[in-house]
Design an enzyme around this catalytic site. Structure first.
Site, PDB file in Angstrom:
ATOM      1  CG  ASP A  13       4.601   4.242  -4.734  1.00 40.30           C
ATOM      2  OD1 ASP A  13       3.451   4.225  -3.569  1.00 40.30           O
ATOM      3  OD2 ASP A  13       4.920   4.924  -5.016  1.00 40.30           O
ATOM      4  CE  LYS A  16       4.200   0.324   1.036  1.00 40.76           C
ATOM      5  NZ  LYS A  16       4.829   0.606  -0.293  1.00 40.76           N
ATOM      6  N   GLY A  40      -0.224   4.488  -1.219  1.00 39.43           N
ATOM      7  CA  GLY A  40      -2.023   4.450  -2.032  1.00 39.43           C
ATOM      8  C   GLY A  40      -0.634   2.670  -2.579  1.00 39.43           C
ATOM      9  CG  HIS A  41      -0.881   0.228   0.276  1.00 37.52           C
ATOM     10  ND1 HIS A  41      -0.887  -0.351   1.266  1.00 37.52           N
ATOM     11  CD2 HIS A  41      -0.097   0.908   0.107  1.00 37.52           C
ATOM     12  CE1 HIS A  41       0.020   0.309   2.273  1.00 37.52           C
ATOM     13  NE2 HIS A  41       0.917   1.064   1.439  1.00 37.52           N
ATOM     14  CD  GLN A 224       4.280   5.929   4.176  1.00 36.70           C
ATOM     15  OE1 GLN A 224       4.536   5.800   5.252  1.00 36.70           O
ATOM     16  NE2 GLN A 224       2.859   6.598   3.633  1.00 36.70           N
TER      17      GLN A 224
HETATM   18  P1  GDP Z   1       2.415  -0.453  -3.186  1.00 32.23           P
HETATM   19  O1  GDP Z   1       2.533   1.737  -2.206  1.00 32.23           O
HETATM   20  O2  GDP Z   1       3.687  -0.632  -2.396  1.00 32.23           O
HETATM   21  O3  GDP Z   1       1.302  -0.948  -2.529  1.00 32.23           O
HETATM   22  O4  GDP Z   1       2.666   0.375  -4.070  1.00 32.23           O
HETATM   23  P2  GDP Z   1       1.396   0.729  -5.124  1.00 32.23           P
HETATM   24  O5  GDP Z   1       0.510   0.206  -5.817  1.00 32.23           O
HETATM   25  O6  GDP Z   1       1.305   2.184  -4.764  1.00 32.23           O
HETATM   26  O7  GDP Z   1       2.340   0.752  -6.745  1.00 32.23           O
HETATM   27  C1  GDP Z   1       2.623  -0.438  -7.356  1.00 32.23           C
HETATM   28  C2  GDP Z   1       2.373  -0.570  -9.016  1.00 32.23           C
HETATM   29  O8  GDP Z   1       2.301  -2.114  -8.821  1.00 32.23           O
HETATM   30  C3  GDP Z   1       0.565  -1.187  -9.147  1.00 32.23           C
HETATM   31  O9  GDP Z   1       0.376  -0.271 -10.059  1.00 32.23           O
HETATM   32  C4  GDP Z   1       0.167  -2.258  -8.903  1.00 32.23           C
HETATM   33  O10 GDP Z   1      -0.988  -2.371  -9.499  1.00 32.23           O
HETATM   34  C5  GDP Z   1       1.672  -2.530 -10.358  1.00 32.23           C
HETATM   35  N1  GDP Z   1       2.335  -4.314  -9.701  1.00 32.23           N
HETATM   36  C6  GDP Z   1       1.781  -4.949  -8.751  1.00 32.23           C
HETATM   37  N2  GDP Z   1       3.554  -5.662  -8.421  1.00 32.23           N
HETATM   38  C7  GDP Z   1       3.561  -6.072 -10.305  1.00 32.23           C
HETATM   39  C8  GDP Z   1       4.291  -6.965 -11.041  1.00 32.23           C
HETATM   40  O11 GDP Z   1       4.584  -8.151 -10.370  1.00 32.23           O
HETATM   41  N3  GDP Z   1       3.548  -6.447 -11.996  1.00 32.23           N
HETATM   42  C9  GDP Z   1       3.211  -5.582 -12.735  1.00 32.23           C
HETATM   43  N4  GDP Z   1       3.739  -5.169 -13.591  1.00 32.23           N
HETATM   44  N5  GDP Z   1       3.133  -4.523 -12.237  1.00 32.23           N
HETATM   45  C10 GDP Z   1       3.069  -4.398 -10.378  1.00 32.23           C
HETATM   46  P1  IMO Z   2       3.478   4.145  -0.202  1.00 30.87           P
HETATM   47  O1  IMO Z   2       2.289   2.913   0.770  1.00 30.87           O
HETATM   48  C1  IMO Z   2       5.834   6.481  -2.274  1.00 30.87           C
HETATM   49  C2  IMO Z   2       6.801  10.050  -0.327  1.00 30.87           C
HETATM   50  C3  IMO Z   2       6.098  11.332  -0.964  1.00 30.87           C
HETATM   51  C4  IMO Z   2       7.049  12.367  -0.307  1.00 30.87           C
HETATM   52  C5  IMO Z   2       7.645  11.781   1.235  1.00 30.87           C
HETATM   53  C6  IMO Z   2       6.730  13.013   2.219  1.00 30.87           C
HETATM   54  O2  IMO Z   2       1.748   3.813  -1.259  1.00 30.87           O
HETATM   55  O3  IMO Z   2       4.439   3.133  -0.829  1.00 30.87           O
HETATM   56  P2  IMO Z   2       3.884  12.599   3.406  1.00 30.87           P
HETATM   57  O4  IMO Z   2       2.855  13.078   2.164  1.00 30.87           O
HETATM   58  O5  IMO Z   2       4.599  11.355   3.462  1.00 30.87           O
HETATM   59  O6  IMO Z   2       4.758  13.486   4.199  1.00 30.87           O
HETATM   60  O7  IMO Z   2       5.012  12.590   1.958  1.00 30.87           O
HETATM   61  O8  IMO Z   2       7.379  10.735   1.450  1.00 30.87           O
HETATM   62  N1  IMO Z   2       5.120   9.153   0.057  1.00 30.87           N
HETATM   63  C7  IMO Z   2       6.098   8.458  -0.429  1.00 30.87           C
HETATM   64  N2  IMO Z   2       6.138   7.532  -1.590  1.00 30.87           N
HETATM   65  N3  IMO Z   2       4.970   5.373  -1.453  1.00 30.87           N
HETATM   66  C8  IMO Z   2       4.252   6.432  -0.547  1.00 30.87           C
HETATM   67  O9  IMO Z   2       3.421   5.614   0.151  1.00 30.87           O
HETATM   68  C9  IMO Z   2       4.403   7.309   0.109  1.00 30.87           C
HETATM   69  N4  IMO Z   2       3.712   7.995   0.919  1.00 30.87           N
HETATM   70  C10 IMO Z   2       4.846   9.056   1.420  1.00 30.87           C
HETATM   71  O10 IMO Z   2       6.176  11.670  -2.238  1.00 30.87           O
HETATM   72  O11 IMO Z   2       8.728  12.599  -1.093  1.00 30.87           O
HETATM   73 MG    MG Z   3       1.646   3.035  -3.412  1.00 28.30          MG
END
Ligand code: GDP
Ligand code: IMO
Ligand code: MG
Length: 434
Positions: A13, A16, A40-41, A224
């Site tokens: 998270d 990415k 979840g991207h 991840q």
């Molecule tokens: P990922 O799994 O690495 O793709 O990240 P996620 O999408 O799960 O979580 C990142 C969250 O931060 C999302 O809700 C994005 O919309 C938000 N986000 C990404 N870059 C920025 C930033 O520079 N500032 C803020 N405020 N939010 C951001």
């Molecule tokens: P992105 O790509 C954050 C965490 C789960 C748990 C552990 C194992 O959005 O960054 P799993 O279901 O993979 O066997 O769970 O890994 N986890 C993540 N945490 N971002 C993710 O993906 C994750 N994918 C798995 O919360 O702790």
């Molecule tokens: Mg994510």
């Protein structure tokens, strides 16, 4: 032309999705190499929020080719839900999205096994995303997995499912106290998915090789993060794949010499969802502020993320195990108005000081983060489009991240929208982004 791997340097998270979406304009092919719909991207463009789970975030850029590699575990139901949603929004996937014929599938019994096993672990549960990821990878390594190619031949599919259910249903009945699975139902369902999958299946290693030989550039999209990697993460509180850059080669069938650079996506602070150690976690009002302002709730499960200060021990380790050339620091805007900011530069684990990530973090009785303070800034980084528009303290914070992590910062993200990016020219990023 460069082919670049993009990895998360923390516990996932990091943002990415947003960075892949931004970079995708500059690459021809975007390829996922591991994980599944546990990811979840999030991409936000023109106020519209999209969350991609399995399909590479590059799909939102018209004309770009996307690949789901052999190292990904694919839940066909989740995949087609995502494909259908994209289709409704006018995003065509057929002819642009390719799924490796060697990718392993997630089956209904993988969910059953995961639920049973998490329940049995009790207070030691991993806190998984409940997507069947771990059991699917267990079957792959145990050589009883079902691959995408298997479900387009009904006889092959039926034989494999019957053989697997022999064991699985014993587990369900005798260990997990759950209902057994019915072979015919699964065969029916997966033969149907096989029909839908057919036009998407390809030898994706060959497609990538052809693309690279033709001078097209590829962005390898990690899911991840480093500390969730099954080898290099905070085991056993990890996911079941290699999220680090080493996973690119095995997860896509491309030689390691095809990866010209590694870009580490790093949040300006730290978050983690699920169980396991997180040395800089804050259970106070600052932790809550980071969660509120940063909207730190899981993009896949909606769970609140644990939040805390930037962890340079974790970052240095990520630079080493991934070979990061450059960092992209995200969510700098979330730190607006917090003063002082703290950076963890070492840990004291059961009384012993560690400058490097120790292997026994998960069994430690006491982890004390050792912090240094950095001045916060007045005003905001929001709206800035060049580094000169940042307050001096924000520039100094980025410089300190570079120094303590040992990796140059090439970009900073200062908002969730696609355009909220500040480039820091003159570093290694210039050579990696076409
Ligand atoms: P990922 O799994 O690495 O793709 O990240 P996620 O999408 O799960 O979580 C990142 C969250 O931060 C999302 O809700 C994005 O919309 C938000 N986000 C990404 N870059 C920025 C930033 O520079 N500032 C803020 N405020 N939010 C951001
Ligand atoms: P992105 O790509 C954050 C965490 C789960 C748990 C552990 C194992 O959005 O960054 P799993 O279901 O993979 O066997 O769970 O890994 N986890 C993540 N945490 N971002 C993710 O993906 C994750 N994918 C798995 O919360 O702790
Ligand atoms: Mg994510």
């Amino acid at each position: 032309m460069p082919n670049v791997a993009l990895v998360g340097t923390q516990w996932g998270d990091e943002g990415k999705g947003k960075i892949v979406d931004w970079l995708a304009e500059r690459f021809d092919v975007i390829a996922r190499y591991q994980g599944g719909n546990n990811a979840g991207h999030t991409v936000i463009h023109d106020g519209v929020k999209q969350v991609l789970h399995l399909v590479p975030s590059g799909i939102l850029r018209p004309g770009k080719e996307c690949v789901i590699g052999n190292g990904v575990v694919v839940d066909p139901e989740a995949l087609f839900k995502e494909i259908d949603r994209l289709q409704e929004q006018g995003v065509e996937t057929l002819g642009r999205l390719w799924v490796s014929d060697r990718a392993h599938l997630i089956l209904p019994y993988h969910h059953g096994i995961e639920l049973g096993s998490e329940k049995r672990r009790g207070k030691d549960a991993i806190g998984t995303t409940s997507r069947g990821i771990g059991p699917a990878y267990q079957d792959k390594m145990g050589r009883s997995g079902i691959r995408a190619i298997d479900c387009i031949d009904r006889d092959v599919l039926a034989a494999k499912i019957a053989s697997n259910l022999d064991v699985v249903n014993d587990l369900m009945r005798h260990l997990y106290d759950r209902e057994p699975f019915v072979a015919d139902e699964i065969v029916e369902q997966y033969a149907h998915w096989g029909e839908r999958l057919k036009p998407y299946l390809a030898d994706t290693s060959l497609r990538l090789d052809t693309a690279i030989r033709a001078g097209r550039n590829v962005l390898f999209e990690g899911a991840q993060g480093t500390h969730l990697d099954v080898d290099h993460g905070t085991y056993p509180f990890v996911t079941s794949s290699n999220a680090t850059s080493g996973g690119v080669s095995s997860g896509l069938g491309v030689g390691p010499n095809r990866v010209d650079g590694v870009l580490g996506v790093t949040k300006a602070y730290t978050t983690r969802v699920g169980s396991g150690p997180m040395p800089t976690q804050l259970d106070d009002e600052i932790g809550q502020k980071l969660r509120d302002v940063g909207q730190e709730y899981g993009a896949t499960t909606g769970r609140p993320r644990r939040c805390g200060w930037f962890d340079a021990v974790a970052a240095r380790y990520a630079v080493r195990v991934n070979g990061c050339d450059v960092f992209v620091v995200t969510k700098l805007d979330v730190l607006d108005g917090i003063d002082p900011l703290r950076i963890c530069v070492a840990y004291e684990v059961d009384g012993v000081r560690h400058e490097e990530m120790p292997a026994n973090l998960t069994s430690a009785k006491e982890i004390v983060p050792i912090y240094e303070d950095c001045p916060g800034w007045k005003g905001s980084v929001i709206g800035a489009r060049t580094i000169d528009e940042f307050p001096e303290e924000a520039k100094a914070y980025l410089r300190r991240i570079e120094e303590v992590s040992g990796c140059s910062v090439g970009m900073a993200s200062n908002g969730a929208e696609r355009e909220a990016i500040v480039q820091l020219p003159g570093g290694p990023l210039d050579d990696l982004v076409p």
